[in-house]
Design an enzyme around this catalytic site. Structure first.
Site: not given
Ligand code: HMG
Ligand code: MG
Length: 307
Positions: A212, A245
């Protein structure tokens, strides 16, 4: 391309994370209707996994607050998995209540990031997820475990691969059928990514490992190629390279799905994903957000269309 040394199989499972990882980073919450249309377009394009939401605290991540609504409205395509992130038992209960059959749990390899992202230490997070995994397992809910900051932390810098391997082993033991290595801030480079796979493969079987990668330094595709060469066959990516994020300042989106599929097609590897369909889904969401795609392939398509 170097030889596919550890695995001769050419199927690559591409997991689309744009609807969660991408849209969690937008300043405003994208409406249920738009999310549902995006999810359905991505599934229609042949993606076998479309992460569709997160049952986290809406105070922490308001962009995911409509996840229940999204799950209630998507038309689920046979053979496609629609996972959601859960941070605790409450998240799991919310997910199960709307028919989620696969969840992602998430920990970090750095104490500082763990504290900022989920407000507890790494050890506490493992203890928090133990009952979640037990309950999910008992209910036949599949679980993937994410480890963040595996190639670097915004607060602590370099991360010891041994710690990452140990955490992956713990997640696998707790019932995660896959452990996914998150380069949350996209600082990794190919040799380090490949070395990490080798180290983690000492703790969990290679087919269990997923990747990821975020693309902050433009290395995500190169890192992915290095990991493919090591035999990794599960790869997360995000349509149009959406994402980031909220607890990793400056980090950009994931590896763009369009760029990944273009590369896999060129390598003769099979993902079952239709590039045109993904590009169209990407155009749909970038038009809605009124921005250029971060995907190079999507930009080429847009240029041809305009010409
Ligand atoms: P907390 O504040 O430490 O804990 O949050 P809490 O239990 O005291 O909860 C605070 C409030 O949230 C309470 O509400 C709870 O009821 C509520 P209040 O009493 O103040 O009104 N709450 C919930 N509400 C709905 N659903 C829930 C839930 N849990 C608590 N499940 C917590 C701890 C873990 C909940 C919080 O820190 C949180 O939700 N964090 C999520 C952070 C997040 O989503 N980060 C982004 C995803 S991770 C990522 O992007 C990385 C990844 O992509 C891989 C990579 O790139 O590396 C996966
Ligand atoms: Mg991420």
């Amino acid at each position: 391309m170097t030889s596919m040394s550890r695995s001769s199989d050419t199927y690559v499972r591409v997991q689309e994370v744009g609807v969660r990882d991408g849209l969690q980073n937008e300043t405003k919450t994208v409406s249920t209707n738009v999310k549902v249309e995006l999810i359905e377009r991505l599934a229609e394009a042949g993606l076998p996994v479309v992460e569709a939401g997160a049952f986290v605290s809406p105070k922490w991540i308001p962009q995911m607050a409509n996840s229940e609504d999204v799950f209630r409205h998507i038309r689920r395509k046979d053979g496609v998995s629609y996972p959601a992130l859960v941070p605790n038992m409450r998240g799991l209960e919310r997910a199960v209540a709307v028919g989620v059959t696969e969840v992602g749990i998430f920990i970090a390899a750095s104490e500082s990031f763990s504290k900022r992202n989920i407000n507890c230490s790494i050890a506490e997070s493992i203890e928090r997820f133990r009952p979640v995994c037990a309950a999910a397992g008992a209910g036949e809910i599949k679980i993937q475990g994410y480890v963040s900051t595996v190639l670097g932390c915004p607060y602590e810098g370099d991360i010891d691969p041994g710690i990452v391997a140990e955490l992956c082993g713990a997640l696998h033991e707790m019932g995660c059928y896959r452990v996914s290595l998150g380069d949350t801030i996209g600082v990794g480079t190919p040799a380090r990514a490949a070395a990490l796979i080798d180290r983690v493969a000492d703790s969990v079987p290679l087919p269990v490992i997923g990747i990821h990668f975020h693309d902050t330094y433009g290395q995500a595709l190169a890192n992915t190629l290095a990991c493919l060469d090591r035999g990794v066959r599960t790869i997360d990516s995000s349509v149009s390279g959406l994402g980031g994020c909220p607890y990793a300042p400056g980090a950009t989106g994931n590896l763009a799905t369009e760029d990944l599929i273009y590369m896999l097609d060129g390598l003769g590897m099979n993902s079952g994903v239709d590039l045109d369909g993904v590009v169209a889904a990407g155009a749909f969401i970038t038009d809605y957000l009124d921005r250029m795609p971060a995907s190079r392939v999507a930009m080429v398509y847009a240029g041809k269309k305009a010409a």
